[in-house]
Design a protein around this motif. Sequence first.
Motif, PDB file in Angstrom:
ATOM      1  N   PRO A   9     -17.172  -6.014   9.561  1.00  0.00           N
ATOM      2  CA  PRO A   9     -16.504  -7.232   9.089  1.00  0.00           C
ATOM      3  C   PRO A   9     -16.441  -8.376  10.102  1.00  0.00           C
ATOM      4  N   ILE A  10     -16.825  -8.138  11.371  1.00  0.00           N
ATOM      5  CA  ILE A  10     -16.698  -9.181  12.390  1.00  0.00           C
ATOM      6  C   ILE A  10     -18.072  -9.454  13.003  1.00  0.00           C
ATOM      7  N   PHE A  11     -18.373 -10.732  13.234  1.00  0.00           N
ATOM      8  CA  PHE A  11     -19.615 -11.077  13.924  1.00  0.00           C
ATOM      9  C   PHE A  11     -19.367 -12.271  14.841  1.00  0.00           C
ATOM     10  N   GLY A  12     -20.235 -12.387  15.813  1.00  0.00           N
ATOM     11  CA  GLY A  12     -20.104 -13.491  16.766  1.00  0.00           C
ATOM     12  C   GLY A  12     -19.227 -13.134  17.953  1.00  0.00           C
ATOM     13  N   PRO A  13     -18.704 -14.159  18.645  1.00  0.00           N
ATOM     14  CA  PRO A  13     -18.660 -15.557  18.198  1.00  0.00           C
ATOM     15  C   PRO A  13     -20.017 -16.252  18.246  1.00  0.00           C
ATOM     16  N   GLN A  61      -9.850  -2.040   7.635  1.00  0.00           N
ATOM     17  CA  GLN A  61     -11.023  -2.139   8.503  1.00  0.00           C
ATOM     18  C   GLN A  61     -11.162  -3.537   9.096  1.00  0.00           C
ATOM     19  N   VAL A  62     -10.905  -4.538   8.280  1.00  0.00           N
ATOM     20  CA  VAL A  62     -11.006  -5.922   8.764  1.00  0.00           C
ATOM     21  C   VAL A  62      -9.978  -6.166   9.862  1.00  0.00           C
ATOM     22  N   ALA A  63      -8.736  -5.789   9.622  1.00  0.00           N
ATOM     23  CA  ALA A  63      -7.672  -6.035  10.603  1.00  0.00           C
ATOM     24  C   ALA A  63      -7.939  -5.295  11.903  1.00  0.00           C
ATOM     25  N   THR A  64      -8.368  -4.044  11.810  1.00  0.00           N
ATOM     26  CA  THR A  64      -8.632  -3.251  13.015  1.00  0.00           C
ATOM     27  C   THR A  64      -9.775  -3.845  13.823  1.00  0.00           C
ATOM     28  N   ALA A  65     -10.869  -4.176  13.145  1.00  0.00           N
ATOM     29  CA  ALA A  65     -12.028  -4.725  13.847  1.00  0.00           C
ATOM     30  C   ALA A  65     -11.718  -6.090  14.452  1.00  0.00           C
ATOM     31  N   LEU A  66     -10.954  -6.905  13.731  1.00  0.00           N
ATOM     32  CA  LEU A  66     -10.606  -8.224  14.245  1.00  0.00           C
ATOM     33  C   LEU A  66      -9.724  -8.091  15.482  1.00  0.00           C
ATOM     34  N   GLU A  67      -8.739  -7.220  15.439  1.00  0.00           N
ATOM     35  CA  GLU A  67      -7.867  -7.066  16.607  1.00  0.00           C
ATOM     36  C   GLU A  67      -8.645  -6.540  17.807  1.00  0.00           C
ATOM     37  N   GLU A  68      -9.547  -5.612  17.595  1.00  0.00           N
ATOM     38  CA  GLU A  68     -10.357  -5.099  18.705  1.00  0.00           C
ATOM     39  C   GLU A  68     -11.190  -6.220  19.325  1.00  0.00           C
TER      40      GLU A  68
END
Length: 258
Positions: A9-13, A61-68
């Motif tokens: 769910p996360i990419f970048g920056p 999953q989104v919240a966990t990946a974003l916080e990491e």
Amino acid sequence: MSTVIYPSPIFGPVHSRRLGVSLGVNLLPPDGKSCTFDCIYCECGFNKDHRPKQGLPSREQVATALEEKLKAMTADGLSPDVITFAGNGEPTIHPHFAEIIDDTIALRDKYFPNAKVSVLSNATMIHKKNVHDALMKTDNNILKLDTVDPAYINEIDRPLHTYCLDRIIDGMKSFNGHLVIQTMFMKGTIDGKDVDNTGEEYVGPWITAVKEIKPEEVMIYTIDRETPTGTLAKASPEELDSIRDRVIAEGIPCIASY
């Protein structure tokens, strides 16, 4: 032709022409495209060529990946200018979009309170109350309006379901100014048909609609990456500048990205 399919769910920056250092949130599957549009200029390609087999990421999953990722950026001394919901299609189709926005704002406030939360949307879901309310909480509610010509929209943006322009415009008005209109201007052809929307036939009525909607800002841009249609071309800086200046003359801030 090359296309871009983003991790989830996360990419970048990544560096955004319009937003600066942008940490991406992709609420769609990581192996294909899911969108209510099938734009001829989409960097992710045509829907039929990139059907995902995996599911949507869960809220957790989104919240966990974003916080990491935010923790890692803190440790590395990196700061995002913006956390942007974009990726492999239309983010507001996620069934827990509203809750994910709440989670994201809380994590932003915890780690990078100066960062903006932005959503890039084609506006097809703004009639849903939970989507509308969630977008009202974001810093940058960026909604697409490529033209106000229904035939052009059906030819270029190619909505998968009935697209009622009047309903879209009324939905945009309902944000009471808390939105940014994003418009693609381009040239070239599709199946031998001219797709140039930089002329008065398209620009004049579009500006009239923009004035009625009263956004806080307008972003106009042109093709930057390879498209699934090899017959498209950039609008020139001079054309974009002319359109930008007309919007500004109406008292609405406008930026052009080339």
